[in-house]
Write a protein that holds these residues in place. Sequence first.
Motif, PDB file in Angstrom:
ATOM      1  N   LEU A 156       0.851  -1.192   0.000  1.00 26.21           N
ATOM      2  CA  LEU A 156       0.000   0.000   0.000  1.00 26.21           C
ATOM      3  C   LEU A 156       0.884   1.238   0.000  1.00 26.21           C
ATOM      4  O   LEU A 156       1.757   1.380   0.858  1.00 26.21           O
ATOM      5  CB  LEU A 156      -0.913  -0.001   1.229  1.00 26.21           C
ATOM      6  CG  LEU A 156      -2.034   1.046   1.310  1.00 26.21           C
ATOM      7  CD1 LEU A 156      -3.111   0.580   2.286  1.00 26.21           C
ATOM      8  CD2 LEU A 156      -1.520   2.420   1.754  1.00 26.21           C
ATOM      9  N   VAL A 157       0.652   2.127  -0.963  1.00 27.49           N
ATOM     10  CA  VAL A 157       1.337   3.413  -1.025  1.00 27.49           C
ATOM     11  C   VAL A 157       0.289   4.493  -1.248  1.00 27.49           C
ATOM     12  O   VAL A 157      -0.585   4.360  -2.118  1.00 27.49           O
ATOM     13  CB  VAL A 157       2.373   3.445  -2.171  1.00 27.49           C
ATOM     14  CG1 VAL A 157       2.894   4.865  -2.379  1.00 27.49           C
ATOM     15  CG2 VAL A 157       3.525   2.506  -1.879  1.00 27.49           C
ATOM     16  N   SER A 158       0.355   5.560  -0.452  1.00 24.91           N
ATOM     17  CA  SER A 158      -0.537   6.699  -0.625  1.00 24.91           C
ATOM     18  C   SER A 158       0.250   7.965  -0.368  1.00 24.91           C
ATOM     19  O   SER A 158       0.797   8.152   0.721  1.00 24.91           O
ATOM     20  CB  SER A 158      -1.738   6.607   0.327  1.00 24.91           C
ATOM     21  OG  SER A 158      -2.697   7.601   0.024  1.00 24.91           O
ATOM     22  N   GLU A 159       0.320   8.819  -1.369  1.00 30.77           N
ATOM     23  CA  GLU A 159       1.179   9.995  -1.312  1.00 30.77           C
ATOM     24  C   GLU A 159       0.381  11.240  -1.665  1.00 30.77           C
ATOM     25  O   GLU A 159      -0.298  11.280  -2.700  1.00 30.77           O
ATOM     26  CB  GLU A 159       2.338   9.820  -2.301  1.00 30.77           C
ATOM     27  CG  GLU A 159       3.383  10.902  -2.265  1.00 30.77           C
ATOM     28  CD  GLU A 159       4.516  10.590  -3.205  1.00 30.77           C
ATOM     29  OE1 GLU A 159       4.671  11.313  -4.219  1.00 30.77           O
ATOM     30  OE2 GLU A 159       5.260   9.622  -2.944  1.00 30.77           O
ATOM     31  N   PRO A 160       0.435  12.286  -0.840  1.00 22.34           N
ATOM     32  CA  PRO A 160      -0.321  13.499  -1.163  1.00 22.34           C
ATOM     33  C   PRO A 160       0.247  14.202  -2.383  1.00 22.34           C
ATOM     34  O   PRO A 160       1.451  14.137  -2.653  1.00 22.34           O
ATOM     35  CB  PRO A 160      -0.160  14.355   0.093  1.00 22.34           C
ATOM     36  CG  PRO A 160       1.137  13.899   0.691  1.00 22.34           C
ATOM     37  CD  PRO A 160       1.202  12.418   0.407  1.00 22.34           C
ATOM     38  N   GLY A 161      -0.613  14.884  -3.105  1.00 19.42           N
ATOM     39  CA  GLY A 161      -0.139  15.663  -4.241  1.00 19.42           C
ATOM     40  C   GLY A 161       0.651  16.874  -3.800  1.00 19.42           C
ATOM     41  O   GLY A 161       1.575  17.321  -4.488  1.00 19.42           O
ATOM     42  N   ASP A 162       0.290  17.419  -2.654  1.00 18.82           N
ATOM     43  CA  ASP A 162       0.955  18.598  -2.096  1.00 18.82           C
ATOM     44  C   ASP A 162       1.252  18.307  -0.628  1.00 18.82           C
ATOM     45  O   ASP A 162       0.329  18.159   0.172  1.00 18.82           O
ATOM     46  CB  ASP A 162       0.044  19.814  -2.228  1.00 18.82           C
ATOM     47  CG  ASP A 162       0.671  21.088  -1.682  1.00 18.82           C
ATOM     48  OD1 ASP A 162       1.743  21.015  -1.050  1.00 18.82           O
ATOM     49  OD2 ASP A 162       0.081  22.170  -1.883  1.00 18.82           O
ATOM     50  N   PRO A 163       2.525  18.214  -0.245  1.00 16.13           N
ATOM     51  CA  PRO A 163       2.859  17.902   1.152  1.00 16.13           C
ATOM     52  C   PRO A 163       2.283  18.897   2.153  1.00 16.13           C
ATOM     53  O   PRO A 163       2.154  18.581   3.340  1.00 16.13           O
ATOM     54  CB  PRO A 163       4.394  17.938   1.158  1.00 16.13           C
ATOM     55  CG  PRO A 163       4.788  17.687  -0.256  1.00 16.13           C
ATOM     56  CD  PRO A 163       3.721  18.340  -1.086  1.00 16.13           C
ATOM     57  N   ALA A 164       1.929  20.084   1.681  1.00 17.26           N
ATOM     58  CA  ALA A 164       1.378  21.102   2.574  1.00 17.26           C
ATOM     59  C   ALA A 164      -0.116  20.926   2.808  1.00 17.26           C
ATOM     60  O   ALA A 164      -0.699  21.636   3.637  1.00 17.26           O
ATOM     61  CB  ALA A 164       1.656  22.503   2.003  1.00 17.26           C
ATOM     62  N   ARG A 165      -0.735  20.007   2.087  1.00 22.32           N
ATOM     63  CA  ARG A 165      -2.166  19.770   2.224  1.00 22.32           C
ATOM     64  C   ARG A 165      -2.418  18.335   2.675  1.00 22.32           C
ATOM     65  O   ARG A 165      -1.640  17.437   2.360  1.00 22.32           O
ATOM     66  CB  ARG A 165      -2.888  19.998   0.882  1.00 22.32           C
ATOM     67  CG  ARG A 165      -2.926  21.445   0.421  1.00 22.32           C
ATOM     68  CD  ARG A 165      -3.583  21.550  -0.953  1.00 22.32           C
ATOM     69  NE  ARG A 165      -4.888  20.895  -0.970  1.00 22.32           N
ATOM     70  CZ  ARG A 165      -6.028  21.490  -0.617  1.00 22.32           C
ATOM     71  NH1 ARG A 165      -6.011  22.749  -0.212  1.00 22.32           N
ATOM     72  NH2 ARG A 165      -7.167  20.843  -0.670  1.00 22.32           N
ATOM     73  N   PRO A 166      -3.520  18.104   3.384  1.00 20.93           N
ATOM     74  CA  PRO A 166      -3.834  16.729   3.804  1.00 20.93           C
ATOM     75  C   PRO A 166      -4.081  15.831   2.589  1.00 20.93           C
ATOM     76  O   PRO A 166      -4.627  16.273   1.574  1.00 20.93           O
ATOM     77  CB  PRO A 166      -5.121  16.899   4.624  1.00 20.93           C
ATOM     78  CG  PRO A 166      -5.163  18.334   5.015  1.00 20.93           C
ATOM     79  CD  PRO A 166      -4.497  19.080   3.902  1.00 20.93           C
ATOM     80  N   ASN A 167      -3.675  14.588   2.701  1.00 17.40           N
ATOM     81  CA  ASN A 167      -3.993  13.586   1.691  1.00 17.40           C
ATOM     82  C   ASN A 167      -5.469  13.230   1.831  1.00 17.40           C
ATOM     83  O   ASN A 167      -5.903  12.766   2.890  1.00 17.40           O
ATOM     84  CB  ASN A 167      -3.117  12.348   1.902  1.00 17.40           C
ATOM     85  CG  ASN A 167      -3.258  11.320   0.806  1.00 17.40           C
ATOM     86  OD1 ASN A 167      -4.200  11.351   0.029  1.00 17.40           O
ATOM     87  ND2 ASN A 167      -2.315  10.394   0.751  1.00 17.40           N
TER      88      ASN A 167
END
Length: 262
Positions: free
Chosen positions: A5-16
């Motif tokens: 399982l991998v889940s990565e936010p598009g913008d580290p400054a915003r919640p995933n």
Amino acid sequence: MRTELVSEPGDPARPNEDFASVGLPASGHGGALVVLDGVTPPTGDDGCVHSVAWFSSRLGGALTELSLTYRDLTLPEILSRSITRTAEAHAGTCDLSHPRTPQATVVLARWSAVEVEYLVLSDSALLLESPDGTVTALLDDRLSHVPPATLTSAARTDATLRNQEGGFFTAAADPSVASRAVTGTVPRSSVRALAALTDGATRWVEKFREGDWTGLFTLVRKEGAQALVSRVRALESADAELRVRLGRSKTHDDATVVFVEW
């Protein structure tokens, strides 16, 4: 059994705003996976005091619990109950009739020794690989059939397309949407692995045209889920100035991949 399982936010400054889980019951029989892609609303009032990430977590948690606990319920019944449970959690504080009330796409799969059940709602994807290596993409492609010109205005989309006949459907506050999902059952013997992905990860196929679904599945199997997400990020960064040509509203999107192999 191998799970990844991998889940990565598009913008580290915003919640995933994605949600992902894999459940393997203590009994050792069967399992389930859940992948949600929370729908980011346009700037402005959405009638809710909660974030999209809050909604995804609540709905995803309910789907995980019910899928593993209530084997007698069908996946549409599980989605319906989970939407109801989530709606009840904030009906007293929020306007759930608002077209932009928090919502998400849904991929739900559950397997036993005999069969694999699946449910897909909106534009996340579920891929099944057969023992001979054939990859089948299970998609709810209604959004792809909507003329792009009708999606340029958030107000128009909300009024005429979002959770409307002739448009597309997501899991929000109405449990009846469960009947709109793409569902089915296949023999367990016909599946050796599966992968669930949000559209931030399926960009490798659907936006950048780097390969087909079989190529994507092979990449995840051989190099891992993180390798797929990393390649998408590199493509996005290299092509950031061509967002209009690619039809991308964001340079980077939340990207989630769940891989299960038995």
